[in-house]
Motif scaffolding. Structure first.
Motif, PDB file in Angstrom:
ATOM      1  N   SER A  60      25.664 -43.442  11.572  1.00 24.25           N
ATOM      2  CA  SER A  60      24.503 -44.331  11.689  1.00 24.25           C
ATOM      3  C   SER A  60      23.493 -43.987  10.607  1.00 24.25           C
ATOM      4  O   SER A  60      23.666 -43.009   9.886  1.00 24.25           O
ATOM      5  N   SER A  61      22.447 -44.767  10.520  1.00 22.88           N
ATOM      6  CA  SER A  61      21.331 -44.378   9.652  1.00 22.88           C
ATOM      7  C   SER A  61      20.477 -43.358  10.416  1.00 22.88           C
ATOM      8  O   SER A  61      20.822 -42.953  11.530  1.00 22.88           O
ATOM      9  N   GLY A  62      19.370 -42.956   9.848  1.00 19.04           N
ATOM     10  CA  GLY A  62      18.558 -41.894  10.444  1.00 19.04           C
ATOM     11  C   GLY A  62      18.039 -42.227  11.839  1.00 19.04           C
ATOM     12  O   GLY A  62      17.943 -41.353  12.712  1.00 19.04           O
ATOM     13  N   THR A  63      17.714 -43.482  12.058  1.00 20.04           N
ATOM     14  CA  THR A  63      17.168 -43.892  13.347  1.00 20.04           C
ATOM     15  C   THR A  63      18.163 -43.625  14.483  1.00 20.04           C
ATOM     16  O   THR A  63      17.763 -43.380  15.618  1.00 20.04           O
ATOM     17  N   GLY A  64      19.450 -43.649  14.168  1.00 21.13           N
ATOM     18  CA  GLY A  64      20.468 -43.355  15.179  1.00 21.13           C
ATOM     19  C   GLY A  64      20.304 -41.947  15.735  1.00 21.13           C
ATOM     20  O   GLY A  64      20.425 -41.728  16.948  1.00 21.13           O
ATOM     21  N   GLU A 138       6.071 -37.686   6.958  1.00 19.17           N
ATOM     22  CA  GLU A 138       5.806 -39.085   7.305  1.00 19.17           C
ATOM     23  C   GLU A 138       5.923 -39.890   6.016  1.00 19.17           C
ATOM     24  O   GLU A 138       5.051 -39.865   5.143  1.00 19.17           O
ATOM     25  N   THR A 139       7.035 -40.599   5.901  1.00 21.48           N
ATOM     26  CA  THR A 139       7.393 -41.256   4.649  1.00 21.48           C
ATOM     27  C   THR A 139       6.463 -42.423   4.307  1.00 21.48           C
ATOM     28  O   THR A 139       6.337 -42.791   3.145  1.00 21.48           O
ATOM     29  N   SER A 140       5.804 -43.000   5.300  1.00 19.95           N
ATOM     30  CA  SER A 140       4.926 -44.133   4.985  1.00 19.95           C
ATOM     31  C   SER A 140       3.593 -43.687   4.388  1.00 19.95           C
ATOM     32  O   SER A 140       2.885 -44.494   3.789  1.00 19.95           O
ATOM     33  N   VAL A 163      11.989 -32.963  15.996  1.00 24.02           N
ATOM     34  CA  VAL A 163      11.388 -33.254  14.701  1.00 24.02           C
ATOM     35  C   VAL A 163      12.221 -34.279  13.941  1.00 24.02           C
ATOM     36  O   VAL A 163      13.429 -34.094  13.735  1.00 24.02           O
ATOM     37  N   ASP A 164      11.579 -35.363  13.536  1.00 22.83           N
ATOM     38  CA  ASP A 164      12.196 -36.322  12.614  1.00 22.83           C
ATOM     39  C   ASP A 164      12.062 -35.728  11.223  1.00 22.83           C
ATOM     40  O   ASP A 164      10.985 -35.732  10.638  1.00 22.83           O
ATOM     41  N   ALA A 165      13.186 -35.172  10.731  1.00 22.14           N
ATOM     42  CA  ALA A 165      13.186 -34.590   9.386  1.00 22.14           C
ATOM     43  C   ALA A 165      14.086 -35.424   8.489  1.00 22.14           C
ATOM     44  O   ALA A 165      14.722 -34.910   7.573  1.00 22.14           O
ATOM     45  N   SER A 188      21.906 -38.924   5.803  1.00 23.75           N
ATOM     46  CA  SER A 188      22.565 -38.699   4.514  1.00 23.75           C
ATOM     47  C   SER A 188      21.811 -39.214   3.288  1.00 23.75           C
ATOM     48  O   SER A 188      21.960 -38.672   2.196  1.00 23.75           O
ATOM     49  N   HIS A 189      21.005 -40.262   3.438  1.00 28.26           N
ATOM     50  CA  HIS A 189      20.562 -41.021   2.259  1.00 28.26           C
ATOM     51  C   HIS A 189      19.188 -40.656   1.699  1.00 28.26           C
ATOM     52  O   HIS A 189      18.578 -41.444   0.986  1.00 28.26           O
ATOM     53  N   LYS A 190      18.690 -39.445   2.027  1.00 25.01           N
ATOM     54  CA  LYS A 190      17.389 -39.044   1.461  1.00 25.01           C
ATOM     55  C   LYS A 190      17.608 -37.745   0.682  1.00 25.01           C
ATOM     56  O   LYS A 190      18.221 -37.779  -0.361  1.00 25.01           O
ATOM     57  N   GLY A 191      17.188 -36.613   1.240  1.00 24.36           N
ATOM     58  CA  GLY A 191      17.353 -35.358   0.496  1.00 24.36           C
ATOM     59  C   GLY A 191      18.799 -34.970   0.230  1.00 24.36           C
ATOM     60  O   GLY A 191      19.071 -34.165  -0.655  1.00 24.36           O
TER      61      GLY A 191
HETATM   62  C1  LIG Z   1      14.092 -43.054   6.399  1.00 29.65           C
HETATM   63  C2  LIG Z   1      13.442 -42.436   7.555  1.00 29.65           C
HETATM   64  C3  LIG Z   1      13.941 -42.594   8.864  1.00 29.65           C
HETATM   65  C4  LIG Z   1      15.182 -43.321   9.229  1.00 29.65           C
HETATM   66  O1  LIG Z   1      15.291 -44.595   8.777  1.00 29.65           O
HETATM   67  P1  LIG Z   1      16.723 -45.295   8.700  1.00 29.65           P
HETATM   68  O2  LIG Z   1      16.411 -46.562   8.019  1.00 29.65           O
HETATM   69  O3  LIG Z   1      17.196 -45.486  10.093  1.00 29.65           O
HETATM   70  O4  LIG Z   1      17.611 -44.359   7.977  1.00 29.65           O
HETATM   71  C5  LIG Z   1      13.291 -41.945   9.887  1.00 29.65           C
HETATM   72  N1  LIG Z   1      12.212 -41.196   9.662  1.00 29.65           N
HETATM   73  C6  LIG Z   1      11.708 -41.016   8.431  1.00 29.65           C
HETATM   74  C7  LIG Z   1      10.514 -40.141   8.269  1.00 29.65           C
HETATM   75  C8  LIG Z   1      12.303 -41.634   7.342  1.00 29.65           C
HETATM   76  O5  LIG Z   1      11.801 -41.461   6.122  1.00 29.65           O
END
Ligand SMILES: *Cc1c(COP(=O)(O)O)cnc(C)c1O
Length: 379
Positions: A60-64, A138-140, A163-165, A188-191
């Protein structure tokens, strides 16, 4: 042919040898070969997570991974604490509500980090709280939280710290075991410099006991299934085979460089980016005491259209940066320095930012941003 430089906070660039691994013919997952891959991936992840805890792989993506944490820990009506200082903090609240749990939300001004004392106050008021959900990076907003201080507080209670890392792991420090973090979610798709499609989370014994006791319904995300499969070096369902294979290549880089050196290098790239922004007369969105080395959020002058800036950099010059999310749409840009990025990528990004800002009428002396970053990189 146009370049496509990704300075975005996910997906990130994929190194050539990892790309090559992704192109290998697929192998079957119920085989000794793939078991070797699983073993290698888990060991490498434990190194980056800085943990001896079990780590479960999810397709899944990170949210999974975030959803897995919530639906395994919380039963309907359970109390939780969430911290909202941006889009991803809000996701914890939304997930808790989706499973009919009862989150108490700590609202934090965007650009600042949560005061750990606030978490202590709420835990004292509601000692039956099952879990505390926070965000490493916090990516935003480009803010990093003081997970060590938060863990110190939560450790003393029966609550589980999650922790959401997803964007922070492998880029800024997260000492899972030393600090005492129960569940760490990443992807997988960040660091990790891979395509999206693989998520992973580490689970402490304390967290697993809560998972076992939970009465919530779950199926695909059932971490009891993951634990059973883990013991057999297996996964409950078909894993993201190709990404797991490529993850082994990516993890070799972490081992070869050393996690401390990697973190220090991201710190330098971040410092150069910040110096460039300041030299251009732009301010940083995150406050100094919680500014993150994962990405730099830069506030734009009122008369610069952030949407147009991002679009021009991407479509005309082939350099992708991220715009603002939520109420920050059009008002900030976010330049990421995570994953497969070096100082020349940052310098390229900054020179493109300069060119585009000029085109949009912002007044400054061309080259000052690049020079400021160069000074940091050459110090
Ligand atoms: C990218 C990200 C996610 C997960 O997002 P997906 O689109 O599901 O991969 C969750 N938390 C943070 C802080 C992120 O940067």
């Amino acid at each position: 042919m146009k370049r496509n430089l990704l300075l975005t906070p996910g997906p990130t660039q994929i190194p050539a040898d990892v790309c090559a691994a992704l192109g290998r013919p697929i192998i079957h997952h119920r085989t000794p070969q793939f078991q070797d891959n699983i073993k290698e991936a888990i060991e490498g992840l434990q190194y980056v997570f800085q943990t001896k805890n079990e780590i479960y792989l999810l397709a899944s993506s990170g949210t999974g991974a975030m959803e897995a944490a919530v639906c395994n820990l919380l039963s309907p009506g359970d109390k939780a604490i969430t911290v909202e200082g941006g889009k991803f903090g809000e996701r914890w609240t939304e997930l808790c509500k989706a499973y009919n749990a009862e989150p108490t939300v700590i609202e934090v001004e965007w650009g600042t980090a949560v005061d750990p004392a606030k978490i202590k106050e709420l835990l004292d008021q509601a000692p039956e709280t099952k879990a505390v959900f926070v965000t490493l990076n916090e990516t935003s907003t480009g803010v990093v939280s003081d997970i060590e201080a938060i863990a110190k507080i939560v450790k003393e209670t029966s609550a589980v710290l999650v922790v959401d890392a997803v964007s922070g792991l492998g880029v800024v420090d997260c000492q899972t075991d030393k600090w005492g973090v129960d569940i760490v979610c990443s992807a997988s798709h960040k660091g990790f410099m891979l395509p999206p499609g693989l998520a992973f989370l580490s689970v402490s014994d304390k967290a697993y006991k809560v998972i076992e006791a939970s009465t919530n319904a779950r199926y695909y995300w059932d971490l009891r299934k993951s634990k059973k499969a883990f013991a057999a070096t297996d996964t409950p369902f078909t894993p993201a085979i190709g990404i797991v294979v490529a993850l082994c290549e990516s993890l070799k880089k972490f081992k070869a460089e050393g996690i401390d050196n990697l973190l220090a290098n991201y710190g330098r790239l971040a410092e150069g980016t910040r110096a460039a922004a300041r030299a251009l007369g732009l301010s940083l969105f995150a406050k100094d005491d919680c500014i993150s080395n994962v990405l730099t959020a830069i506030s734009l002058p009122e008369d610069v259209d952030g949407g147009k800036l991002v679009k021009t950099m991407r479509d005309t010059y082939g350099i992708s940066v991220a715009g603002g999310q939520g109420h920050l749409k059009g008002k900030i840009i976010r330049i990421s320095h995570m994953g497969c990025i070096d100082e020349y990528d940052i310098l390229t990004g900054i020179s493109c930012l300069e060119k585009t800002l000029k085109e949009l009428g912002y007044k400054f002396e061309l080259g000052v941003g690049v020079a400021a970053a160069q000074k940091v990189f050459n110090a």
